[in-house]
Design an enzyme around this catalytic site. Structure first.
Site, PDB file in Angstrom:
ATOM      1  N   HIS A   1       0.137  -8.307   2.151  1.00  0.00           N
ATOM      2  CA  HIS A   1       0.241  -7.570   3.407  1.00  0.00           C
ATOM      3  C   HIS A   1       1.703  -7.296   3.758  1.00  0.00           C
ATOM      4  O   HIS A   1       2.620  -7.887   3.174  1.00  0.00           O
ATOM      5  CB  HIS A   1      -0.453  -8.351   4.520  1.00  0.00           C
TER       6      HIS A   1
ATOM      7  N   GLU B   1       3.656  -8.025   6.285  1.00  0.00           N
ATOM      8  CA  GLU B   1       4.493  -9.137   6.776  1.00  0.00           C
ATOM      9  C   GLU B   1       5.002  -9.978   5.621  1.00  0.00           C
ATOM     10  O   GLU B   1       6.161 -10.423   5.615  1.00  0.00           O
ATOM     11  CB  GLU B   1       3.672 -10.039   7.716  1.00  0.00           C
TER      12      GLU B   1
ATOM     13  N   CYS C   1      -2.850 -10.783  10.449  1.00  0.00           N
ATOM     14  CA  CYS C   1      -4.222 -11.245  10.227  1.00  0.00           C
ATOM     15  C   CYS C   1      -4.330 -12.760  10.351  1.00  0.00           C
ATOM     16  O   CYS C   1      -3.359 -13.489  10.182  1.00  0.00           O
ATOM     17  CB  CYS C   1      -4.744 -10.762   8.882  1.00  0.00           C
TER      18      CYS C   1
ATOM     19  N   CYS D   1      -1.533 -13.882   7.555  1.00  0.00           N
ATOM     20  CA  CYS D   1      -0.132 -13.563   7.861  1.00  0.00           C
ATOM     21  C   CYS D   1       0.336 -14.359   9.081  1.00  0.00           C
ATOM     22  O   CYS D   1       1.502 -14.753   9.152  1.00  0.00           O
ATOM     23  CB  CYS D   1       0.032 -12.080   8.126  1.00  0.00           C
TER      24      CYS D   1
ATOM     25  N   ARG E   1      -5.319  15.643  -0.171  1.00  0.00           N
ATOM     26  CA  ARG E   1      -6.226  15.165  -1.225  1.00  0.00           C
ATOM     27  C   ARG E   1      -5.772  13.804  -1.742  1.00  0.00           C
ATOM     28  O   ARG E   1      -6.590  12.908  -1.963  1.00  0.00           O
ATOM     29  CB  ARG E   1      -6.269  16.170  -2.371  1.00  0.00           C
TER      30      ARG E   1
ATOM     31  N   THR F   1     -19.653  27.228  -2.948  1.00  0.00           N
ATOM     32  CA  THR F   1     -18.205  27.220  -3.164  1.00  0.00           C
ATOM     33  C   THR F   1     -17.892  26.794  -4.596  1.00  0.00           C
ATOM     34  O   THR F   1     -17.040  27.376  -5.264  1.00  0.00           O
ATOM     35  CB  THR F   1     -17.520  26.261  -2.169  1.00  0.00           C
TER      36      THR F   1
ATOM     37  N   ASP G   1     -15.944  29.630  -6.532  1.00  0.00           N
ATOM     38  CA  ASP G   1     -14.505  29.357  -6.698  1.00  0.00           C
ATOM     39  C   ASP G   1     -14.143  28.656  -8.013  1.00  0.00           C
ATOM     40  O   ASP G   1     -12.986  28.663  -8.396  1.00  0.00           O
ATOM     41  CB  ASP G   1     -13.999  28.464  -5.555  1.00  0.00           C
TER      42      ASP G   1
ATOM     43  N   LEU H   1     -10.551  20.695  -7.494  1.00  0.00           N
ATOM     44  CA  LEU H   1     -10.540  19.582  -6.527  1.00  0.00           C
ATOM     45  C   LEU H   1      -9.712  18.411  -7.051  1.00  0.00           C
ATOM     46  O   LEU H   1     -10.098  17.249  -6.925  1.00  0.00           O
ATOM     47  CB  LEU H   1     -11.964  19.115  -6.182  1.00  0.00           C
TER      48      LEU H   1
ATOM     49  N   LEU I   1     -19.648  22.834   5.967  1.00  0.00           N
ATOM     50  CA  LEU I   1     -18.845  22.516   7.158  1.00  0.00           C
ATOM     51  C   LEU I   1     -19.740  22.484   8.396  1.00  0.00           C
ATOM     52  O   LEU I   1     -19.670  21.577   9.220  1.00  0.00           O
ATOM     53  CB  LEU I   1     -17.727  23.552   7.339  1.00  0.00           C
TER      54      LEU I   1
HETATM   55  C1  AOF Z   1      -2.034  -7.683   8.200  1.00  0.00           C
HETATM   56  N1  AOF Z   1      -1.073  -7.024   7.508  1.00  0.00           N
HETATM   57  O1  AOF Z   1      -0.413  -5.499   6.045  1.00  0.00           O
HETATM   58  C2  AOF Z   1      -2.694  -5.607   6.536  1.00  0.00           C
HETATM   59  C3  AOF Z   1      -3.690  -6.260   7.308  1.00  0.00           C
HETATM   60  O2  AOF Z   1      -8.667  -7.906   2.018  1.00  0.00           O
HETATM   61  P1  AOF Z   1      -7.365  -8.311   2.568  1.00  0.00           P
HETATM   62  O3  AOF Z   1      -7.069  -9.780   2.435  1.00  0.00           O
HETATM   63  O4  AOF Z   1      -6.214  -7.459   2.109  1.00  0.00           O
HETATM   64  O5  AOF Z   1      -7.479  -8.101   4.161  1.00  0.00           O
HETATM   65  C4  AOF Z   1      -7.738  -6.839   4.660  1.00  0.00           C
HETATM   66  C5  AOF Z   1      -7.813  -6.902   6.161  1.00  0.00           C
HETATM   67  O6  AOF Z   1      -6.592  -7.460   6.669  1.00  0.00           O
HETATM   68  C6  AOF Z   1      -7.956  -5.549   6.810  1.00  0.00           C
HETATM   69  O7  AOF Z   1      -9.290  -5.212   7.018  1.00  0.00           O
HETATM   70  C7  AOF Z   1      -7.226  -5.748   8.119  1.00  0.00           C
HETATM   71  O8  AOF Z   1      -8.039  -6.416   9.056  1.00  0.00           O
HETATM   72  C8  AOF Z   1      -6.090  -6.659   7.720  1.00  0.00           C
HETATM   73  N2  AOF Z   1      -4.976  -5.880   7.201  1.00  0.00           N
HETATM   74  N3  AOF Z   1      -3.306  -7.252   8.136  1.00  0.00           N
HETATM   75  O9  AOF Z   1      -1.733  -8.654   8.895  1.00  0.00           O
HETATM   76  C9  AOF Z   1      -1.338  -6.027   6.681  1.00  0.00           C
HETATM   77  N4  AOF Z   1      -2.997  -4.606   5.671  1.00  0.00           N
HETATM   78 ZN    ZN Z   2      -2.206 -10.210   6.807  1.00  0.00          ZN
END
Ligand code: AOF
Ligand code: ZN
Length: 348
Positions: free
Chosen positions: A50, A52, A79, A88, A187, A199, A203, A207, A290
């Protein structure tokens, strides 16, 4: 004032994860000591550390003693759960950081306030809701994913100044080169891309993503009557592809037929995408497809490109629903690109 400035930096860093972390949120973090950034980090890849964690790992050795006197800025609440990585919030407590500033509470029920609680419990000062609206906009697909349990739906089309999608029965290029690059960025940032059968037939689209960096999304199109010829781009097996309603013959690695009744239901498709962890769906036309999403109110954003060309006849572009809020307008060479958000109370 400086809270907002450092939060903006978190948003910039977070954005670098676009197209790589979905269905996880975009998260950036900066560590600030006496008004100076001493480290930065962001969530770079789904399943990877993550923001942090990356930020704290990036503190230079000769500055590590400053960590306890520093403020950690992070656009999402740290988290509190053991997911693919340890919490974190625990790491922040372990580092004895004095202050944490965040934009949004994490709506994930596994976190939802528990991260903030953990920090405060440890005596850490936590300031919340800094640039909260911008943070919610940045993570609109994540918020929708968690709260609605479905992918975020983007409807995109290009229209002439007199409101046509194209001339009858023929591929009609409307937007310019620069806009095309933007569309390929969209995309790259989407998890799935879809067009209707007509389409696909008229076309012969690829994609793919050839005008921007990053990945190409899963391609999806309905073909209940096995109409799309095997030599068409969509049948080239070059990307993951779902063919709705078609039975496949021949050997395909990345292309699969998915059976359902005709016509398919949008809800059924969104459930399928949810189960496959696809959090952003980009629908690129045509009109019938759409309209199907619009009629059911199953859309979150419209991205409409308008070029000054006048076609005078052809297929009319969909009406913009009354509930749509204009949130951004861009001029790209001759094209005007307008972004509308659905009214759902989250961003206004
Ligand atoms: C944070 N910092 O940079 C992110 C968070 O599957 P995991 O362990 O990667 O957890 C995913 C969940 O953690 C996600 O659904 C969200 O609640 C949180 N994401 N949290 O502190 C981060 N990416
Ligand atoms: Zn986290």
């Amino acid at each position: 004032m400086s809270d907002a400035l450092f939060m903006e930096r978190c948003f910039q860093l977070a954005q670098k994860g676009a197209g790589r972390v979905s269905p996880n949120p975009l998260v950036g973090a900066v560590l600030v000591h006496q008004g100076q950034i001493i480290a930065e980090g962001w969530h770079e890849q789904w399943g990877a550390p993550h923001a942090e964690v990356n930020c704290l790992n990036n503190v230079p050795t000769n500055r590590q003693h400053l960590i306890p006197e520093s403020t950690l800025y992070c656009n999402l609440e740290p988290c509190a759960h053991y997911g693919k990585t340890p919490p974190c919030a625990e790491l922040i407590v372990h580092h004895k950081i004095s202050t944490v500033v965040i934009a949004n509470t994490d709506p994930n029920p596994l976190v939802a306030g528990k991260g903030i609680q953990m920090l405060r419990h440890a005596g850490i000062e936590v300031r919340t809701r800094i640039l909260e609206q911008q943070g919610a906009w940045l993570n609109r697909s994540f918020f929708t994913w968690i709260q609605e349990k479905r992918p975020f739906v983007v409807l995109k089309w290009a229209q002439s100044a007199d409101g046509y999608l194209g001339l009858p029965g023929q591929r009609t290029p409307i937007s310019g080169k620069t806009t095309q690059r933007l569309v390929h960025r969209w995309r790259a940032e989407a998890d799935a891309i879809m067009v209707g059968t007509k389409t696909a037939l008229i076309d012969n689209p690829r994609l793919d993503n050839r005008y921007f960096t990053g990945k190409a999304p899963l391609r999806i199109f309905p073909d209940f009557k096995d109409q799309i010829p095997e030599h068409y781009h969509l049948m080239d097996d070059s990307q993951d592809t779902w063919l709705i309603g078609r039975s496949l013959s021949g050997s395909y690695q990345r292309t699969q037929g998915i059976q359902t009744e005709s016509p398919f239901s949008v809800n059924w498709l969104l459930e399928k995408l949810y189960a496959a962890n696809k959090a952003i769906l980009l629908v690129e036309g045509g009109r019938a497809l759409l309209q199907q999403f619009i009629a059911q109110g199953l859309w979150d954003e419209l991205r409409i490109i308008e070029n000054p060309v006048r076609l005078k006849n052809g297929l009319k572009a969909p009406e913009i629903p009354e509930s749509a809020n204009l949130v951004e307008t861009m001029q790209l060479e001759e094209d005007v690109v307008r972004i509308f958000a659905a009214q759902n109370g989250l961003f206004n």
